[in-house]
Write a protein that holds these residues in place. Sequence first.
Motif, short mmCIF file in Angstrom:
data_model
loop_
_atom_site.label_atom_id
_atom_site.label_comp_id
_atom_site.label_asym_id
_atom_site.label_seq_id
_atom_site.Cartn_x
_atom_site.Cartn_y
_atom_site.Cartn_z
N VAL A 1 -4.60 -5.22 -3.00
CA VAL A 1 -5.46 -6.30 -2.49
C VAL A 1 -4.69 -7.63 -2.49
O VAL A 1 -4.75 -8.40 -1.51
CB VAL A 1 -6.74 -6.42 -3.34
N LEU A 2 -3.95 -7.89 -3.56
CA LEU A 2 -3.16 -9.12 -3.62
C LEU A 2 -2.11 -9.15 -2.52
O LEU A 2 -1.85 -10.21 -1.92
CB LEU A 2 -2.49 -9.23 -4.99
N ILE A 3 -1.49 -8.01 -2.23
CA ILE A 3 -0.48 -7.95 -1.17
C ILE A 3 -1.11 -8.26 0.18
O ILE A 3 -0.58 -9.04 0.98
CB ILE A 3 0.19 -6.56 -1.14
N VAL A 4 -2.27 -7.65 0.44
CA VAL A 4 -2.95 -7.86 1.73
C VAL A 4 -3.33 -9.33 1.90
O VAL A 4 -3.12 -9.93 2.96
CB VAL A 4 -4.20 -6.96 1.83
N VAL A 5 -3.88 -9.93 0.84
CA VAL A 5 -4.39 -11.30 0.94
C VAL A 5 -3.26 -12.32 0.97
O VAL A 5 -3.17 -13.16 1.89
CB VAL A 5 -5.36 -11.61 -0.23
N PHE A 6 -2.37 -12.27 -0.03
CA PHE A 6 -1.39 -13.35 -0.19
C PHE A 6 -0.08 -13.12 0.57
O PHE A 6 0.66 -14.08 0.81
CB PHE A 6 -1.08 -13.56 -1.68
N SER A 7 0.20 -11.88 0.94
CA SER A 7 1.44 -11.61 1.67
C SER A 7 1.21 -11.37 3.16
O SER A 7 1.89 -11.95 4.00
CB SER A 7 2.16 -10.41 1.06
N LEU A 8 0.25 -10.52 3.48
CA LEU A 8 0.02 -10.18 4.88
C LEU A 8 -0.86 -11.18 5.60
O LEU A 8 -0.60 -11.52 6.76
CB LEU A 8 -0.60 -8.78 4.97
#
Length: 316
Positions: free
Chosen positions: A150-157
């Motif tokens: 979830v953190l990758i989707v929100v803050f990276s993608l």
Amino acid sequence: MLTFTLRRALQMIPVVLGVTVATFALGQIIPGDQATALLGPTSSEEDRQALRADLGLDEPAVSRYFTYLGNLFGGDLGRSLSFGRPVSEVISERLLNTFLLSGTAIVVAAVAGVAIGTWAAMKPGSARDRGLTVGVLFLNSVPSFWFGLVLIVVFSLQLRMLPATGMTSIGGGGGVLDVLAHMVLPVITLSAWSLAVIARMTRSAVLEVIGNDYVRTARSRGVGELRVVTRHVLPNAMPSVVTVIGLQAGFLLSGAVLTETVFSWPGIGLALHQAISTRDIPLVQGGILMIAIAFVLINFLVDVVQAYFNPKIKLA
């Protein structure tokens, strides 16, 4: 204190021997044939038999264990079958990366957990206490790998604020700021569950202490709330919290396997995941052994710190 420390150190010896038995047994019960995994399913039976003999897989398990134990005492963890190098070299290259990630995570979890737990306990039953309790329960409930994704989707993608994978940027990265940027998401993911556990324990310990007479006396004399907390409440609540922090430090080392896999962090956890996928038994055994020994050492240090804060423990 010295006698207590030596006694605890001697008690570590059978524990470490038990860990070696467990890691060796783990390598034996992993399903599949190691020779087939290395040579491929199209290899001939003669080639597989020759490889088994070369690796000592045709010897009895007891004989192989004592050979394994003797090699450990000599500092030989075996040779990684997938990397083609000594396991000690593979682990030493990645050990600091895992300690950097886990160490930062436990510091974040300890500082934030103690602060949140203390702040919530100072006004039990209030809106902030209920809100923080709900937030802590949420962190305690979500799987770490899901939280990381979830953190990758929100803050990276979506927001493109932080890098998603690796330890440094491709092509020219590697500076301190670059490494710190790559650490943010995995540290948050790894520390979330431990932060929740420490916050709950701190809240319970502080609530138990603030009901004591000496705290009420300090407040009745007009001592400021911050001074009451720092001088009277936290010092008496910390012994039980220190135990939880120490245990969580050990758990974070094992939890690093999932986190490092999700974020492709080049530590022992990612190497273990790759070793399990390729049936690299020496690397699996070496990695788990190092994590287990680190866990035992952390528990030893926690016992010593606990005995320092609470002299009654030394009599146990």
